[in-house]
Design a protein around this motif. Structure first.
Motif, PDB file in Angstrom:
ATOM      1  N   LYS B  10       0.854  -1.192   0.000  1.00 29.96           N
ATOM      2  CA  LYS B  10       0.000   0.000   0.000  1.00 29.96           C
ATOM      3  C   LYS B  10       0.884   1.234   0.000  1.00 29.96           C
ATOM      4  CE  LYS B  10      -3.961  -1.935   2.355  1.00 29.96           C
ATOM      5  NZ  LYS B  10      -4.749  -2.042   3.558  1.00 29.96           N
ATOM      6  N   GLN B  11       0.320   2.320  -0.521  1.00 29.79           N
ATOM      7  CA  GLN B  11       1.112   3.545  -0.604  1.00 29.79           C
ATOM      8  C   GLN B  11       1.399   4.047   0.819  1.00 29.79           C
ATOM      9  OE1 GLN B  11       0.744   7.071  -0.082  1.00 29.79           O
ATOM     10  NE2 GLN B  11      -1.134   6.850   1.087  1.00 29.79           N
ATOM     11  N   LEU B  12       2.601   4.595   0.993  1.00 33.17           N
ATOM     12  CA  LEU B  12       2.968   5.212   2.264  1.00 33.17           C
ATOM     13  C   LEU B  12       3.606   6.558   1.947  1.00 33.17           C
ATOM     14  CD1 LEU B  12       3.345   5.047   5.385  1.00 33.17           C
ATOM     15  CD2 LEU B  12       5.545   3.968   4.952  1.00 33.17           C
ATOM     16  N   THR B  13       3.006   7.622   2.454  1.00 29.54           N
ATOM     17  CA  THR B  13       3.564   8.961   2.276  1.00 29.54           C
ATOM     18  C   THR B  13       3.961   9.497   3.633  1.00 29.54           C
ATOM     19  OG1 THR B  13       2.070   9.309   0.395  1.00 29.54           O
ATOM     20  CG2 THR B  13       3.158  11.252   1.293  1.00 29.54           C
ATOM     21  N   PHE B  14       5.181   9.992   3.721  1.00 28.55           N
ATOM     22  CA  PHE B  14       5.749  10.448   4.992  1.00 28.55           C
ATOM     23  C   PHE B  14       5.997  11.947   4.885  1.00 28.55           C
ATOM     24  CE2 PHE B  14       8.074  11.227   8.587  1.00 28.55           C
ATOM     25  CZ  PHE B  14       9.394  10.801   8.689  1.00 28.55           C
ATOM     26  N   TYR B  15       5.233  12.707   5.686  1.00 26.54           N
ATOM     27  CA  TYR B  15       5.380  14.156   5.745  1.00 26.54           C
ATOM     28  C   TYR B  15       6.422  14.453   6.811  1.00 26.54           C
ATOM     29  CZ  TYR B  15       1.099  13.953   3.025  1.00 26.54           C
ATOM     30  OH  TYR B  15       0.164  13.667   2.055  1.00 26.54           O
ATOM     31  N   THR B  16       7.503  15.138   6.439  1.00 29.03           N
ATOM     32  CA  THR B  16       8.669  15.223   7.307  1.00 29.03           C
ATOM     33  C   THR B  16       9.339  16.586   7.220  1.00 29.03           C
ATOM     34  OG1 THR B  16      10.789  14.131   7.820  1.00 29.03           O
ATOM     35  CG2 THR B  16      10.191  14.297   5.492  1.00 29.03           C
ATOM     36  N   SER B  17      10.286  16.812   8.125  1.00 25.97           N
ATOM     37  CA  SER B  17      11.134  17.997   8.065  1.00 25.97           C
ATOM     38  C   SER B  17      12.553  17.564   8.415  1.00 25.97           C
ATOM     39  CB  SER B  17      10.652  19.055   9.049  1.00 25.97           C
ATOM     40  OG  SER B  17      11.679  20.004   9.274  1.00 25.97           O
ATOM     41  N   PRO B  18      13.536  17.983   7.630  1.00 25.81           N
ATOM     42  CA  PRO B  18      14.886  17.456   7.820  1.00 25.81           C
ATOM     43  C   PRO B  18      15.509  17.806   9.174  1.00 25.81           C
ATOM     44  CG  PRO B  18      14.888  19.234   6.197  1.00 25.81           C
ATOM     45  CD  PRO B  18      13.464  18.932   6.504  1.00 25.81           C
ATOM     46  N   TYR B  19      15.009  18.847   9.863  1.00 25.52           N
ATOM     47  CA  TYR B  19      15.657  19.277  11.099  1.00 25.52           C
ATOM     48  C   TYR B  19      15.013  18.654  12.334  1.00 25.52           C
ATOM     49  CZ  TYR B  19      17.288  22.510   7.650  1.00 25.52           C
ATOM     50  OH  TYR B  19      17.819  23.024   6.511  1.00 25.52           O
ATOM     51  N   PRO B  37       9.194   5.217   1.768  1.00 25.13           N
ATOM     52  CA  PRO B  37       7.931   5.865   1.439  1.00 25.13           C
ATOM     53  C   PRO B  37       8.156   7.028   0.479  1.00 25.13           C
ATOM     54  CG  PRO B  37       8.763   6.712   3.518  1.00 25.13           C
ATOM     55  CD  PRO B  37       9.781   5.704   3.031  1.00 25.13           C
ATOM     56  N   SER B  38       7.067   7.613  -0.018  1.00 24.89           N
ATOM     57  CA  SER B  38       7.163   8.921  -0.682  1.00 24.89           C
ATOM     58  C   SER B  38       7.411   9.940   0.402  1.00 24.89           C
ATOM     59  CB  SER B  38       5.858   9.264  -1.395  1.00 24.89           C
ATOM     60  OG  SER B  38       5.464   8.204  -2.215  1.00 24.89           O
ATOM     61  N   LEU B  39       8.377  10.806   0.180  1.00 27.02           N
ATOM     62  CA  LEU B  39       8.699  11.824   1.183  1.00 27.02           C
ATOM     63  C   LEU B  39       8.163  13.173   0.748  1.00 27.02           C
ATOM     64  CD1 LEU B  39      12.422  10.903   2.019  1.00 27.02           C
ATOM     65  CD2 LEU B  39      10.397  10.496   3.421  1.00 27.02           C
ATOM     66  N   VAL B  40       7.519  13.874   1.685  1.00 34.34           N
ATOM     67  CA  VAL B  40       7.021  15.217   1.414  1.00 34.34           C
ATOM     68  C   VAL B  40       7.533  16.129   2.509  1.00 34.34           C
ATOM     69  CG1 VAL B  40       4.967  16.672   1.152  1.00 34.34           C
ATOM     70  CG2 VAL B  40       4.932  14.284   0.354  1.00 34.34           C
ATOM     71  N   PRO B  50       1.741  24.823   5.019  1.00 35.49           N
ATOM     72  CA  PRO B  50       0.559  24.919   4.150  1.00 35.49           C
ATOM     73  C   PRO B  50      -0.721  24.519   4.882  1.00 35.49           C
ATOM     74  CG  PRO B  50       1.884  22.994   3.566  1.00 35.49           C
ATOM     75  CD  PRO B  50       2.629  23.707   4.636  1.00 35.49           C
ATOM     76  N   ALA B  51      -1.806  25.232   4.580  1.00 39.61           N
ATOM     77  CA  ALA B  51      -3.093  24.987   5.232  1.00 39.61           C
ATOM     78  C   ALA B  51      -3.596  23.581   4.943  1.00 39.61           C
ATOM     79  CB  ALA B  51      -4.124  26.022   4.783  1.00 39.61           C
ATOM     80  N   TRP B  52      -3.323  23.067   3.711  1.00 35.97           N
ATOM     81  CA  TRP B  52      -3.827  21.735   3.368  1.00 35.97           C
ATOM     82  C   TRP B  52      -3.274  20.665   4.290  1.00 35.97           C
ATOM     83  CZ3 TRP B  52       0.036  18.343   2.508  1.00 35.97           C
ATOM     84  CH2 TRP B  52       1.228  18.790   1.946  1.00 35.97           C
ATOM     85  N   PHE B  53      -2.090  20.910   4.859  1.00 35.71           N
ATOM     86  CA  PHE B  53      -1.484  19.893   5.719  1.00 35.71           C
ATOM     87  C   PHE B  53      -2.334  19.684   6.980  1.00 35.71           C
ATOM     88  CE2 PHE B  53       1.507  17.030   7.279  1.00 35.71           C
ATOM     89  CZ  PHE B  53       1.802  17.318   8.597  1.00 35.71           C
ATOM     90  N   ALA B  71      -6.180   5.149  -2.659  1.00 40.66           N
ATOM     91  CA  ALA B  71      -5.666   5.290  -4.030  1.00 40.66           C
ATOM     92  C   ALA B  71      -4.512   6.280  -4.042  1.00 40.66           C
ATOM     93  CB  ALA B  71      -6.787   5.777  -4.945  1.00 40.66           C
ATOM     94  N   PRO B  72      -3.512   6.059  -4.911  1.00 40.07           N
ATOM     95  CA  PRO B  72      -2.420   7.035  -5.032  1.00 40.07           C
ATOM     96  C   PRO B  72      -2.982   8.411  -5.341  1.00 40.07           C
ATOM     97  CG  PRO B  72      -1.944   5.073  -6.332  1.00 40.07           C
ATOM     98  CD  PRO B  72      -3.352   4.926  -5.845  1.00 40.07           C
ATOM     99  N   ALA B  73      -2.433   9.442  -4.698  1.00 42.58           N
ATOM    100  CA  ALA B  73      -2.986  10.791  -4.828  1.00 42.58           C
ATOM    101  C   ALA B  73      -1.867  11.800  -4.611  1.00 42.58           C
ATOM    102  CB  ALA B  73      -4.088  10.988  -3.790  1.00 42.58           C
ATOM    103  N   PRO B  74      -2.060  13.054  -5.092  1.00 47.66           N
ATOM    104  CA  PRO B  74      -1.054  14.079  -4.797  1.00 47.66           C
ATOM    105  C   PRO B  74      -0.944  14.276  -3.279  1.00 47.66           C
ATOM    106  CG  PRO B  74      -2.754  14.911  -6.307  1.00 47.66           C
ATOM    107  CD  PRO B  74      -3.214  13.578  -5.853  1.00 47.66           C
ATOM    108  N   PRO B  75       0.257  14.636  -2.780  1.00 47.83           N
ATOM    109  CA  PRO B  75       0.456  14.726  -1.325  1.00 47.83           C
ATOM    110  C   PRO B  75      -0.453  15.731  -0.638  1.00 47.83           C
ATOM    111  CG  PRO B  75       2.428  15.445  -2.527  1.00 47.83           C
ATOM    112  CD  PRO B  75       1.505  14.886  -3.520  1.00 47.83           C
ATOM    113  N   ASP B  76      -0.921  16.764  -1.379  1.00 49.66           N
ATOM    114  CA  ASP B  76      -1.778  17.747  -0.743  1.00 49.66           C
ATOM    115  C   ASP B  76      -3.261  17.410  -0.878  1.00 49.66           C
ATOM    116  OD1 ASP B  76      -1.797  20.321  -3.359  1.00 49.66           O
ATOM    117  OD2 ASP B  76      -1.685  18.130  -3.463  1.00 49.66           O
ATOM    118  N   GLN B  77      -3.544  16.275  -1.509  1.00 45.18           N
ATOM    119  CA  GLN B  77      -4.944  15.829  -1.629  1.00 45.18           C
ATOM    120  C   GLN B  77      -5.045  14.334  -1.367  1.00 45.18           C
ATOM    121  OE1 GLN B  77      -6.991  17.247  -5.314  1.00 45.18           O
ATOM    122  NE2 GLN B  77      -5.066  18.366  -5.592  1.00 45.18           N
ATOM    123  N   PRO B  78      -4.682  13.915  -0.147  1.00 51.68           N
ATOM    124  CA  PRO B  78      -4.688  12.473   0.122  1.00 51.68           C
ATOM    125  C   PRO B  78      -6.076  11.871  -0.038  1.00 51.68           C
ATOM    126  CG  PRO B  78      -4.450  13.712   2.158  1.00 51.68           C
ATOM    127  CD  PRO B  78      -4.355  14.707   1.044  1.00 51.68           C
TER     128      PRO B  78
END
Lengths: 241, 241
Positions: B10-19, B37-40, B50-53, B71-78
């Motif tokens: 299954k798709q895995l998207t990881f919302y992250t910050s390098p610091y 995973p896909s990294l955002v 961003p407000a969408w987050f 379903a696979p989707a853009p990171p700002d529209q999961p």
């Protein structure tokens, strides 16, 4: 279900943290011995033999059955309510204290973590630290609303009863009891006001959840409202001049 | 241990910050599980998030956060069907459940309980020292007792509870930052305290701490997920997060 080892449970009825573990033990249909520990009058052996942090709840697990004040050196000593909830889920797999599906397990854990943040903050501020808190009523209602928002349309936190319910219900039950009876460090009447706010349409889902909680067997076995009222109404922190 | 249904891919998207040390925890866990995973990247600077987050991924607005499945989707529209998950420790537990072969969860329930207890106890010791030093600008006299208390939690040898576990994943980012950033004098603490800290940790009483740091630093997943250059670069925002 064959219980893998002896369990001795160090607890006190007033404590919502102990209540979490008590519920889970009942859910698991575990065999356990309870030992009531009054933190205001802690027995001298408790810190050295059971929990160096001196807190409840704690359990011993495994080794031979023992008198509460003499845990066997072979027994594991486990404390911190959420750690114990996870441990019980691991040693009683058929009890499904957490769902089998990783997604639902994660949702249950997130509910607990989310409650430990804003939910508990509101509970603590409103009932125990009213004078020092910034906006205790708002924090309490927002914490309750945030928990409510994560609930499914019906049933318990992630459908079937899970550690998420065992972790949060003790606080909701005490919150309702205290508000209904206007008990807390807040001025007279503030509790009843919040209780009235919780009867409105905004909190319909939460009221249904609490109703379902009170009907649940492990809650019926571990929550005595009259007894709790007796304890909380005597709490010296709530004495109003 | 419960037998968990094996997930299909299954798709895995990881919302992250390098610091973020909290995101670093999750990067280590993913590295241990050999999951990509896909990294955002989410910009956490004031006014930049961003407000969408907050609206679509995590109402608490924090990183780290996952979406999983759907379903696979853009990171700002999961996808609405995707699981939305947050809180670093919840995410690590989720990765551990999806990938039992990653050895994040010790097989023995008592050892796993010890790992979870270690994590809980690390909050008021190591984690508090970390925030005190880097964010509240405290001097070493203020934080060394907490580091000593943290050291006392460690198993006599090996990792936090002996064998590698999720306990190490949780504390590695803070320990690495203590040891790798103090030399650059990065943080809110007074200039010069970084050097003083490293000198104090070089004393015999912190031998176990230093041994533990070395074993963490030698772990491939820790090295692979620590990008020292951007973190050590001076920036007006004092990017430590």
């Amino acid at each position: 279900m064959v219980q893998p080892g002896q369990i001795t449970f160090y607890t006190h009825v007033y404590s919502p943290y102990c209540h979490r573990v008590h519920i889970a033990l009942e859910e698991a249909k575990a065999e356990y011995t309870s030992c009531s520990i009054n933190l205001m009058d802690r027995p001298p052996w408790y810190n050295t033999k059971v929990n160096p942090a001196g807190k409840i709840p704690a359990i011993t697990y495994g080794g031979p059955k023992h008198a509460p004040e003499e845990p066997s050196p072979e027994a594991a000593k486990i404390n911190e309510s959420t750690v114990i909830l996870e441990f019980l889920a691991d040693i009683f797999p058929e009890a499904k204290l957490l769902p089998a599906d990783p997604v639902q397990r994660a949702q249950a854990r997130l509910m607990i973590t989310a409650w430990e943040g804003k939910g508990f903050e509101g509970f603590k501020d409103f009932f125990f630290m009213y004078a020092q808190a910034t906006s205790p009523e708002k924090t309490l209602l927002e914490g309750l609303d945030a928990f409510q928002a994560r609930l499914l349309a019906t049933g318990f936190a992630v459908g079937e009863w899970s550690n998420a319910d065992s972790a949060v219900a003790p606080f909701l039950l005490r919150a309702e009891l205290l508000l209904k009876n206007d008990l807390g460090t807040y001025p007279v009447g503030e509790g009843k006001k919040v209780y009235e706010a919780l009867q409105g349409p905004r909190f319909a889902r939460l009221r249904q959840y609490l109703k379902d909680v009170k009907e649940h067997p492990s809650i019926k076995a571990t929550w005595d409202e009259a007894l709790q009222f007796g304890i909380w109404s005597q709490n010296p922190m709530f004495k109003r001049t | 241990m419960p037998s968990l249904t094996m997930p299909q891919h299954k798709q895995l998207t990881f919302y992250t910050s390098p610091y973020s040390p909290y995101c670093h925890r999750v990067h280590i866990a993913l590295e241990e599980a050999k999951v990509e995973p896909s990294l955002v990247e989410i910009d956490l600077r004031p006014g930049c998030k961003p407000a969408w987050f907050t609206n679509k991924v995590n109402p608490m607005g924090t990183v780290p956060a996952f979406t999983y499945g759907g379903a696979p989707a853009p990171p700002d529209q999961p996808s609405p069907a995707a699981l939305k998950l947050a809180e670093s420790i919840v995410l690590i537990e989720f990765i551990a459940d999806l990938h039992p072969e990653a050895a994040l969860h010790p097989k023995d329930p008592e050892l796993l309980a010890r790992a979870r207890l270690f994590i809980t106890l690390s909050h008021d010791t190591l984690h508090d020292a970390f925030r005190g030093f880097f964010f509240r600008g405290e001097r070493i006299e203020s934080i060394l007792p907490s580091l000593e208390a943290f050291q006392a939690l460690l198993a006599p040898s090996g990792y936090a509870v002996g064998p590698w576990s999720m306990a190490d994943v949780v504390v590695a980012p803070m320990i690495v930052r203590f040891m790798r950033l103090a030399g650059y004098e990065i943080g809110k603490y007074p200039m010069g305290e970084g050097k003083r800290l490293l000198k104090a940790l070089g004393e015999p009483k912190f031998a176990r701490f230093m041994q533990y740091y070395q074993s963490l630093w030698d772990r491939p997943s820790v090295k692979a997920t620590w990008d020292e250059v951007p973190v050590s670069c001076d920036s007006p925002e004092g990017r430590l997060i």
